[in-house]
Design a protein around this motif. Structure first.
Motif, PDB file in Angstrom:
ATOM      1  N   GLN A  36     -24.797 -97.235  35.220  1.00 56.56           N
ATOM      2  CA  GLN A  36     -24.894 -97.790  36.575  1.00 56.56           C
ATOM      3  C   GLN A  36     -23.948 -98.970  36.775  1.00 56.56           C
ATOM      4  O   GLN A  36     -23.635 -99.333  37.912  1.00 56.56           O
ATOM      5  N   ARG A  37     -23.488 -99.557  35.682  1.00 55.99           N
ATOM      6  CA  ARG A  37     -22.487-100.627  35.764  1.00 55.99           C
ATOM      7  C   ARG A  37     -21.079-100.069  35.555  1.00 55.99           C
ATOM      8  O   ARG A  37     -20.148-100.817  35.278  1.00 55.99           O
ATOM      9  N   HIS A  38     -20.951 -98.750  35.678  1.00 50.58           N
ATOM     10  CA  HIS A  38     -19.660 -98.051  35.660  1.00 50.58           C
ATOM     11  C   HIS A  38     -18.983 -98.041  34.294  1.00 50.58           C
ATOM     12  O   HIS A  38     -17.761 -97.900  34.208  1.00 50.58           O
ATOM     13  N   VAL A  39     -19.781 -98.193  33.220  1.00 49.26           N
ATOM     14  CA  VAL A  39     -19.249 -97.939  31.886  1.00 49.26           C
ATOM     15  C   VAL A  39     -19.127 -96.422  31.740  1.00 49.26           C
ATOM     16  O   VAL A  39     -19.974 -95.663  32.197  1.00 49.26           O
ATOM     17  N   SER A  40     -18.051 -95.966  31.125  1.00 50.30           N
ATOM     18  CA  SER A  40     -17.821 -94.522  31.028  1.00 50.30           C
ATOM     19  C   SER A  40     -18.913 -93.844  30.217  1.00 50.30           C
ATOM     20  O   SER A  40     -19.501 -94.423  29.301  1.00 50.30           O
ATOM     21  N   SER A  41     -19.174 -92.592  30.557  1.00 50.51           N
ATOM     22  CA  SER A  41     -20.160 -91.808  29.819  1.00 50.51           C
ATOM     23  C   SER A  41     -19.698 -91.572  28.380  1.00 50.51           C
ATOM     24  O   SER A  41     -20.524 -91.427  27.475  1.00 50.51           O
ATOM     25  N   ARG A  42     -18.410 -91.540  28.167  1.00 47.85           N
ATOM     26  CA  ARG A  42     -17.887 -91.371  26.804  1.00 47.85           C
ATOM     27  C   ARG A  42     -18.363 -92.498  25.901  1.00 47.85           C
ATOM     28  O   ARG A  42     -18.711 -92.285  24.735  1.00 47.85           O
ATOM     29  N   ILE A  43     -18.389 -93.707  26.438  1.00 44.47           N
ATOM     30  CA  ILE A  43     -18.851 -94.851  25.649  1.00 44.47           C
ATOM     31  C   ILE A  43     -20.373 -94.918  25.630  1.00 44.47           C
ATOM     32  O   ILE A  43     -21.000 -95.023  24.566  1.00 44.47           O
ATOM     33  N   ALA A  44     -20.990 -94.850  26.827  1.00 48.23           N
ATOM     34  CA  ALA A  44     -22.426 -95.069  26.932  1.00 48.23           C
ATOM     35  C   ALA A  44     -23.236 -93.947  26.309  1.00 48.23           C
ATOM     36  O   ALA A  44     -24.268 -94.205  25.659  1.00 48.23           O
ATOM     37  N   ARG A  45     -22.827 -92.712  26.536  1.00 50.86           N
ATOM     38  CA  ARG A  45     -23.598 -91.585  26.007  1.00 50.86           C
ATOM     39  C   ARG A  45     -23.086 -91.159  24.622  1.00 50.86           C
ATOM     40  O   ARG A  45     -23.843 -91.145  23.649  1.00 50.86           O
ATOM     41  N   ILE A  46     -21.787 -90.820  24.525  1.00 49.55           N
ATOM     42  CA  ILE A  46     -21.253 -90.254  23.282  1.00 49.55           C
ATOM     43  C   ILE A  46     -21.114 -91.317  22.195  1.00 49.55           C
ATOM     44  O   ILE A  46     -21.492 -91.086  21.035  1.00 49.55           O
ATOM     45  N   GLY A  47     -20.563 -92.472  22.540  1.00 53.00           N
ATOM     46  CA  GLY A  47     -20.345 -93.514  21.539  1.00 53.00           C
ATOM     47  C   GLY A  47     -21.631 -93.980  20.889  1.00 53.00           C
ATOM     48  O   GLY A  47     -21.731 -94.075  19.651  1.00 53.00           O
ATOM     49  N   VAL A  48     -22.636 -94.280  21.710  1.00 51.40           N
ATOM     50  CA  VAL A  48     -23.923 -94.735  21.172  1.00 51.40           C
ATOM     51  C   VAL A  48     -24.582 -93.630  20.349  1.00 51.40           C
ATOM     52  O   VAL A  48     -25.133 -93.882  19.270  1.00 51.40           O
ATOM     53  N   ALA A  49     -24.513 -92.392  20.851  1.00 51.38           N
ATOM     54  CA  ALA A  49     -25.106 -91.265  20.131  1.00 51.38           C
ATOM     55  C   ALA A  49     -24.482 -91.105  18.745  1.00 51.38           C
ATOM     56  O   ALA A  49     -25.192 -90.947  17.740  1.00 51.38           O
ATOM     57  N   CYS A  50     -23.174 -91.145  18.676  1.00 56.00           N
ATOM     58  CA  CYS A  50     -22.482 -90.932  17.401  1.00 56.00           C
ATOM     59  C   CYS A  50     -22.724 -92.078  16.429  1.00 56.00           C
ATOM     60  O   CYS A  50     -22.808 -91.852  15.205  1.00 56.00           O
ATOM     61  N   ALA A  51     -22.857 -93.287  16.938  1.00 55.32           N
ATOM     62  CA  ALA A  51     -23.172 -94.421  16.059  1.00 55.32           C
ATOM     63  C   ALA A  51     -24.516 -94.196  15.367  1.00 55.32           C
ATOM     64  O   ALA A  51     -24.652 -94.388  14.145  1.00 55.32           O
ATOM     65  N   GLY A  52     -25.522 -93.770  16.135  1.00 54.38           N
ATOM     66  CA  GLY A  52     -26.829 -93.501  15.549  1.00 54.38           C
ATOM     67  C   GLY A  52     -26.790 -92.371  14.543  1.00 54.38           C
ATOM     68  O   GLY A  52     -27.420 -92.432  13.476  1.00 54.38           O
ATOM     69  N   VAL A  53     -26.030 -91.333  14.856  1.00 53.94           N
ATOM     70  CA  VAL A  53     -25.937 -90.166  13.973  1.00 53.94           C
ATOM     71  C   VAL A  53     -25.278 -90.529  12.647  1.00 53.94           C
ATOM     72  O   VAL A  53     -25.703 -90.074  11.579  1.00 53.94           O
ATOM     73  N   LEU A  54     -24.244 -91.336  12.694  1.00 47.21           N
ATOM     74  CA  LEU A  54     -23.553 -91.710  11.456  1.00 47.21           C
ATOM     75  C   LEU A  54     -24.457 -92.549  10.551  1.00 47.21           C
ATOM     76  O   LEU A  54     -24.453 -92.379   9.326  1.00 47.21           O
ATOM     77  N   VAL A  55     -25.249 -93.438  11.148  1.00 49.73           N
ATOM     78  CA  VAL A  55     -26.221 -94.193  10.354  1.00 49.73           C
ATOM     79  C   VAL A  55     -27.235 -93.241   9.728  1.00 49.73           C
ATOM     80  O   VAL A  55     -27.564 -93.336   8.538  1.00 49.73           O
ATOM     81  N   CYS A  56     -27.737 -92.314  10.513  1.00 50.69           N
ATOM     82  CA  CYS A  56     -28.711 -91.331  10.036  1.00 50.69           C
ATOM     83  C   CYS A  56     -28.175 -90.558   8.830  1.00 50.69           C
ATOM     84  O   CYS A  56     -28.831 -90.458   7.785  1.00 50.69           O
ATOM     85  N   GLY A  57     -26.980 -89.998   8.978  1.00 49.80           N
ATOM     86  CA  GLY A  57     -26.416 -89.185   7.911  1.00 49.80           C
ATOM     87  C   GLY A  57     -26.204 -89.962   6.636  1.00 49.80           C
ATOM     88  O   GLY A  57     -26.524 -89.482   5.532  1.00 49.80           O
ATOM     89  N   GLU A  58     -25.666 -91.161   6.778  1.00 45.32           N
ATOM     90  CA  GLU A  58     -25.394 -91.968   5.587  1.00 45.32           C
ATOM     91  C   GLU A  58     -26.675 -92.343   4.857  1.00 45.32           C
ATOM     92  O   GLU A  58     -26.712 -92.391   3.620  1.00 45.32           O
ATOM     93  N   VAL A  59     -27.753 -92.600   5.612  1.00 48.16           N
ATOM     94  CA  VAL A  59     -29.029 -92.938   4.984  1.00 48.16           C
ATOM     95  C   VAL A  59     -29.621 -91.728   4.266  1.00 48.16           C
ATOM     96  O   VAL A  59     -30.083 -91.824   3.117  1.00 48.16           O
ATOM     97  N   LEU A  60     -29.591 -90.563   4.907  1.00 45.45           N
ATOM     98  CA  LEU A  60     -30.181 -89.366   4.297  1.00 45.45           C
ATOM     99  C   LEU A  60     -29.431 -88.921   3.048  1.00 45.45           C
ATOM    100  O   LEU A  60     -30.024 -88.368   2.113  1.00 45.45           O
ATOM    101  N   ILE A  61     -28.131 -89.151   3.024  1.00 44.48           N
ATOM    102  CA  ILE A  61     -27.331 -88.767   1.857  1.00 44.48           C
ATOM    103  C   ILE A  61     -27.791 -89.508   0.598  1.00 44.48           C
ATOM    104  O   ILE A  61     -27.683 -89.000  -0.520  1.00 44.48           O
ATOM    105  N   THR A  62     -28.347 -90.705   0.749  1.00 45.25           N
ATOM    106  CA  THR A  62     -28.797 -91.496  -0.403  1.00 45.25           C
ATOM    107  C   THR A  62     -30.190 -91.101  -0.898  1.00 45.25           C
ATOM    108  O   THR A  62     -30.632 -91.604  -1.941  1.00 45.25           O
ATOM    109  N   LEU A  63     -30.874 -90.199  -0.204  1.00 44.47           N
ATOM    110  CA  LEU A  63     -32.289 -89.931  -0.495  1.00 44.47           C
ATOM    111  C   LEU A  63     -32.546 -89.484  -1.939  1.00 44.47           C
ATOM    112  O   LEU A  63     -33.518 -89.938  -2.558  1.00 44.47           O
TER     113      LEU A  63
END
Length: 449
Positions: A312-339
Motif C-alpha cells: 500500500q506504500r507502493h513498494v514493489s511486489s517483487r520486494i514485498a512478496r517475493i523477497g520476504v518469502a525467499c528470505a524465510g525459505v532460505l532460513v528454513c532450509g539452512e536450519v533443516l539441513i543441520t537436523l
C-alpha cells in the motif's frame, strides 16, 4: 426444456439475470465472511492432519509398516493434486456457496467406512476420496476469501488462510490426540466428521460472495462502501498460457511445491517422529505437534500484515512478496539441513519449530503474488492450477519419508534425514524464485493487448 447454453452461462444457485449489485463492503462484513472461510480451512487441515495423529494406533491394529503409512499419505496427495484441476470447472458451473458446501460434506463422510471396516484397502480408498474432494477446495477457499478483499490487502488474508493449518494443529491436534488415546482412533474420525457438519450449518446460514473477484483491478483497489459489477468485466480475460508460462508463476509454483512437500511430511510424520524417534509419549507428541504450527502462525500473520503495508506504500511486489518469502525459505532450509547433527530431543523440536516457522512465511506471500498475475475473473482458475501443481510436492514426500525411516539405522536418523532432504529442496527453490520471480513485471506482460 432449459437451454444448455443458458445453464453454462449462469452457475447453479444464481439467478439467470447478471449480478449488477454486490453486497455492501464493510470491514466488519468482509472479515466476518473471511472468518467463515477460515473455519472451513481449519476443518480442511484437521482432516489432513488426522492421519498423522492416528498413524501409530492404526499401524498397530492393521500391522502396517512406515512405508505403508507413507504410501497412504502420498496417495492422498496424488488425488489431492488431481482434484485441484477441478477448481476452475467447479467455479464455472457452481457458485462458491454450493461448491464448497458439497465438498465439505464429502470430506465429512468419506472416512466413515474405515470406522466400520478397518482394512488397509479401505484406508487407502477413504484417503484418496478425501484428497479428491479436498483438491479443488484450496483454490475455491482462497477465491472466496479474496472476493471480499482487494489485491493490495490480500497478504494478510492469505496469511490468515494459510495459518488455518497451524490453527488446526494448535487447537485440534491435542484434542484429537487425547480422543485417540482415551477412546480410540475410530472416535477421532467420528469427531472430525461431526465438525464438518457443524461448519456446513454455519455456511448455509451466513455465507455471501463478495465483489473483488469479479471487479476490474481498478475497481478492486477502491474502498468504497458499495460496489457495482458491470454485466461484463471491463478488464478482458487473457489466454491461460500467458499466466501459466510466466516466470513468476513457474518460480512461485516450484517454491510452493517444495514447501508443500515439507508440510506433507509434517502432517503425516511429525507426531510419529516425536514418539518413535525422540521418545516422547503419544500425548506429548500430539501436543508438541502444535509447536511448529504456532511458530508458523506467528510468522505468517506478521509477514502478511507487514507486506500489505509495504504494498500500500507502493513498494514493489517483487520486494514485498517475493523477497520476504525467499528470505524465510532460505532460513528454513539452512536450519533443516543441520537436523541430523542434533541428538538432543528438545533441541530437535526447537530447530524444527524455527525452521518450519521461517519457511511458512512464504506460503501466503506466494499465494498473494500469484493472485496478482491474472484478471479478477480468472482468479479461481489461476489459483486452481497453481495449487494443483503445488500439491505435486506431496505425491512423493510422505512415502519417501516412510521408506527412509524403514531403512535407516534408527527412526530418529531416518526422520532427520528426510527433513534434511526437504531443506535442500526449499533452498534451491528459494534461490530460483529470488532470481526470476517478479509479479509486477509479469502481471503487466500478461495483461498486454
Amino acid at each position: 426444456m432449459t437451454n444448455l447454453n443458458t445453464l453454462r452461462a449462469h452457475p447453479i444457485g444464481l439467478p439467470e439475470s447478471p449480478r449488477k449489485i454486490t453486497p455492501v463492503v464493510t470491514g466488519k462484513r468482509a472479515w466476518g465472511m473471511t472468518g467463515l472461510v477460515v473455519f472451513l480451512y481449519t476443518v480442511n487441515y484437521a482432516d489432513k492432519a488426522v492421519l498423522g495423529i492416528i498413524a501409530q494406533p492404526l499401524a498397530r491394529e492393521l500391522g502396517l509398516s512406515s512405508s505403508q503409512i507413507g504410501l497412504v499419505g502420498s496417495l492422498f496427495f496424488t488425488t489431492f493434486a488431481i482434484g485441484g484441476f477441478l477448481a476452475g470447472p467447479l467455479n464455472k458451473y457452481l457458485t462458491l456457496r454450493w461448491a464448497l458446501l458439497a465438498l465439505a460434506l464429502i470430506w465429512s463422510v468419506v472416512m466413515l467406512p474405515l470406522v466400520f471396516t478397518a482394512t488397509f484397502a479401505v484406508l487407502i480408498a477413504g484417503r484418496m476420496a478425501l484428497g479428491l474432494a479436498e483438491g479443488p477446495s484450496t483454490a475455491l477457499i482462497h477465491t472466496a476469501a479474496y472476493s471480499w478483499h482487494p489485491p493490495a490487502k490480500r497478504g494478510l488474508v492469505s496469511a490468515i488462510l494459510s495459518s488455518s493449518a497451524s490453527v488446526a494443529k494448535i487447537l485440534f491436534a491435542p484434542v484429537l490426540a487425547y480422543i485417540s488415546i482415551e477412546y480410540g482412533w475410530r472416535v477421532t474420525l467420528l469427531a472430525i466428521s461431526a465438525i464438518g457438519v457443524v461448519w456446513a450449518a454455519f455456511w448455509l446460514v451466513g455465507w455471501k460472495e463478495g465483489p473483488f473477484t469479479t471487479l476490474t483491478a481498478a475497481d478492486a483497489d477502491t474502498d468504497s462502501p458499495t460496489a457495482f459489477v458491470a454485466e461484463s468485466s471491463r478488464e478482458p480475460s487473457v489466454p491461460w498460457r500467458r499466466i501459466f508460462l510466466s516466470r513468476t508463476f513457474i518460480a512461485c509454483t516450484f517454491l510452493a511445491m517444495s514447501l508443500y512437500a515439507l508440510t506433507t511430511i509434517v502432517l503425516t510424520w511429525l507426531p510419529s517422529y516425536f514418539e518413535l524417534g525422540l521418545g516422547y509419549s503419544a500425548m506429548q507428541a500430539g501436543s508438541l505437534f502444535a509447536l511448529p504450527s504456532l511458530a508458523a502462525l506467528t510468522t505468517m500473520i506478521a509477514s502478511g500484515a507487514v507486506t500489505d503495508r509495504l504494498i500500500q506504500r507502493h513498494v514493489s511486489s517483487r520486494i514485498a512478496r517475493i523477497g520476504v518469502a525467499c528470505a524465510g525459505v532460505l532460513v528454513c532450509g539452512e536450519v533443516l539441513i543441520t537436523l541430523p547433527l542434533i541428538d538432543v530431543p528438545i533441541a530437535t523440536v526447537i530447530v524444527l519449530t524455527i525452521g518450519y516457522g521461517a519457511g511458512m512465511v512464504a506460503v501466503p506471500l506466494l499465494h498473494s503474488a500469484v493472485s496478482e498475475l491474472c484478471p479478477p475473473q480468472q482468479t479461481a482458475g489461476t489459483m486452481g492450477m497453481y495449487m494443483a501443481l503445488m500439491a505435486l510436492g506431496g505425491l512423493i514426500a510422505p512415502y519417501a519419508t516412510g521408506v527412509v525411516v524403514d531403512h535407516a539405522d534408527t527412526p530418529a536418523a531416518g526422520y532427520a534425514l528426510a527433513f534434511q532432504g526437504s531443506g535442500v529442496w526449499v533452498v534451491v527453490a528459494g534461490i530460483v524464485a529470488l532470481l526470476i520471480a517478479n509479479p509486477d513485471r509479469d502481471g503487466m506482460m500478461i495483461r498486454r493487448t
